[in-house]
Write a protein that holds these residues in place. Structure first.
Motif, PDB file in Angstrom:
ATOM      1  N   VAL A 297     -21.132 -12.149  61.989  1.00  0.00           N
ATOM      2  CA  VAL A 297     -20.992 -10.921  62.769  1.00  0.00           C
ATOM      3  C   VAL A 297     -19.573 -10.802  63.286  1.00  0.00           C
ATOM      4  CG1 VAL A 297     -23.422 -10.844  63.443  1.00  0.00           C
ATOM      5  CG2 VAL A 297     -21.782 -12.045  64.890  1.00  0.00           C
ATOM      6  N   ILE A 298     -19.238  -9.643  63.806  1.00  0.00           N
ATOM      7  CA  ILE A 298     -17.845  -9.347  64.139  1.00  0.00           C
ATOM      8  C   ILE A 298     -17.316 -10.190  65.300  1.00  0.00           C
ATOM      9  CG2 ILE A 298     -18.202  -7.476  65.814  1.00  0.00           C
ATOM     10  CD1 ILE A 298     -15.962  -5.970  64.109  1.00  0.00           C
ATOM     11  N   ASN A 299     -18.214 -10.649  66.190  1.00  0.00           N
ATOM     12  CA  ASN A 299     -17.740 -11.423  67.339  1.00  0.00           C
ATOM     13  C   ASN A 299     -17.868 -12.934  67.137  1.00  0.00           C
ATOM     14  OD1 ASN A 299     -20.499 -11.140  67.402  1.00  0.00           O
ATOM     15  ND2 ASN A 299     -20.658 -10.932  69.606  1.00  0.00           N
ATOM     16  N   HIS A 300     -18.049 -13.343  65.884  1.00  0.00           N
ATOM     17  CA  HIS A 300     -18.033 -14.775  65.568  1.00  0.00           C
ATOM     18  C   HIS A 300     -16.643 -15.162  65.065  1.00  0.00           C
ATOM     19  CE1 HIS A 300     -19.034 -18.692  63.948  1.00  0.00           C
ATOM     20  NE2 HIS A 300     -18.470 -18.329  62.808  1.00  0.00           N
ATOM     21  N   TYR A 301     -16.209 -16.350  65.455  1.00  0.00           N
ATOM     22  CA  TYR A 301     -14.961 -16.880  64.933  1.00  0.00           C
ATOM     23  C   TYR A 301     -15.137 -18.380  64.696  1.00  0.00           C
ATOM     24  CZ  TYR A 301     -14.606 -17.519  69.996  1.00  0.00           C
ATOM     25  OH  TYR A 301     -14.870 -17.820  71.308  1.00  0.00           O
ATOM     26  N   LYS A 302     -14.278 -18.951  63.903  1.00  0.00           N
ATOM     27  CA  LYS A 302     -14.467 -20.319  63.411  1.00  0.00           C
ATOM     28  C   LYS A 302     -14.610 -21.348  64.526  1.00  0.00           C
ATOM     29  CE  LYS A 302     -12.272 -19.829  58.874  1.00  0.00           C
ATOM     30  NZ  LYS A 302     -11.158 -20.282  57.998  1.00  0.00           N
ATOM     31  N   ALA A 303     -13.851 -21.181  65.600  1.00  0.00           N
ATOM     32  CA  ALA A 303     -13.855 -22.184  66.660  1.00  0.00           C
ATOM     33  C   ALA A 303     -14.979 -21.970  67.682  1.00  0.00           C
ATOM     34  CB  ALA A 303     -12.508 -22.181  67.372  1.00  0.00           C
ATOM     35  N   LYS A 304     -15.756 -20.935  67.515  1.00  0.00           N
ATOM     36  CA  LYS A 304     -16.799 -20.619  68.488  1.00  0.00           C
ATOM     37  C   LYS A 304     -17.885 -21.695  68.494  1.00  0.00           C
ATOM     38  CE  LYS A 304     -19.370 -16.679  70.242  1.00  0.00           C
ATOM     39  NZ  LYS A 304     -19.626 -15.243  70.104  1.00  0.00           N
ATOM     40  N   GLU A 305     -18.288 -22.116  69.673  1.00  0.00           N
ATOM     41  CA  GLU A 305     -19.299 -23.140  69.809  1.00  0.00           C
ATOM     42  C   GLU A 305     -20.637 -22.540  70.230  1.00  0.00           C
ATOM     43  OE1 GLU A 305     -17.954 -26.161  72.452  1.00  0.00           O
ATOM     44  OE2 GLU A 305     -16.251 -26.740  71.188  1.00  0.00           O
TER      45      GLU A 305
END
Length: 316
Positions: A304-312
């Motif tokens: 989804v658009i508010n996911h990023y690689k470093a997100k925990e």
């Protein structure tokens, strides 16, 4: 120069993938957007429509009319495993040290959150609501995410989500608010304007050119001067939940209050909301998906658009 070019190229590709430039935050334009989707994404929309079941008419009609509904869990759900999993989520919430969460952010004084990994526990909590969400949105939905919310309710500022606003994600969506503890008017509860009055307010604001999109915030002063707004304060006991369409209902929450507010938050949208990709819809594959239906619902959290690689994501 090269880095700037690559950054802009990456941003443009991302915008195209999520159709950001074409999804204008306006009801009529979103309706037109779905007309095109029914042609370009006919296969997936048809597949998701086939999963829609008939449900209790009164419950659905109440949701259609008002845009929100309170559900008594003990009357709605018979499976004891649901309540065991819910208690597990609540116990995990009690272990969180919220003083370390969101430190230094602009939301620190009114809303902190921790994303929860969509796993077997979250799936079991969400499953009983899928039929009502599908009937309401007309398609098998996507679970955008799950989270723990903590509202300290210490700030008197009325900025951001503490001002009346609509969410821009789609023509409809449903957020499920599950209390960790009883929520009274002392806990800074969510306040909601029903869908019918919200649409009247929105149409007037657009026609009068006060706003140009749904997500623009409205001050209390302006709202009170121009509308006789009826607010519905969403208080609930631990055996109750609220389903709220924040795209159709003006709302605000987490205002300064005597006590804090503790919630488990589940977020569902139609299949092609602004938060989900239009192209390259790679479905996750893991052992929590026992069938195609579950994969279509639960495999988008990291797509989804508010996911990023470093997100925990916290695991239960």
């Amino acid at each position: 120069m090269k880095k700037k070019f690559l950054r802009n190229l990456k941003s443009n590709i991302r915008n195209l993938r999520f159709c950001a430039s074409f999804r204008k935050d306006d009801y009529k334009k979103i309706e037109n957007f779905y007309k095109y989707l029914k042609f370009f994404k006919k296969k997936e929309l048809s597949e998701r429509a086939n999963y829609v079941k008939k449900i209790d008419y009164n419950l659905l009609q109440n949701l259609e009319d008002k845009g929100f509904v309170k559900i008594n869990l003990e009357q709605f759900i018979e499976d004891k495993n649901f309540f065991n999993n819910l208690e597990k989520l609540r116990l995990n919430y009690s272990k969180i040290d919220w003083t370390k969460i969101g430190k230094g952010t602009e939301k620190e004084s009114f809303l902190k959150s921790i994303d929860i990994e969509i796993d077997e526990n979250i799936k079991k909590i969400s499953d009983p609501f899928i039929d009502i969400i599908s009937a309401y949105t007309k398609y098998l939905p996507i679970m955008i995410g799950a989270a723990y919310w903590y509202s300290p309710n210490k700030s008197s500022d009325l900025t951001g989500s503490r001002s009346l606003h609509l969410d821009p994600d789609d023509y409809k969506q449903l957020k499920i608010f599950i209390p960790v503890e009883n929520i009274t008017n002392d806990n800074g509860p969510l306040n909601v304007v029903d869908a019918k009055q919200s649409r009247i307010i929105y149409d007037k604001l657009i026609n009068d050119k006060v706003i140009i999109k749904r997500n623009q915030k409205i001050s209390d002063e302006f709202a009170n001067q121009n509308f006789k707004i009826k607010l519905n304060e969403l208080i609930m006991n631990k055996n109750e939940v609220y389903l709220v369409d924040t795209c159709r209902c003006y709302h605000f929450g987490s205002r300064r209050s005597i006590k804090s507010r503790k919630l488990i938050f589940l977020h569902f949208t139609p299949p092609f909301s602004a938060k989900s990709p239009l192209f390259f819809r790679n479905l996750e594959k893991n052992n929590i998906f026992s069938n195609r239906r579950e994969q279509l619902i639960y495999s988008f959290q990291k797509n989804v658009i508010n996911h990023y690689k470093a997100k925990e994501y916290v695991k239960i």
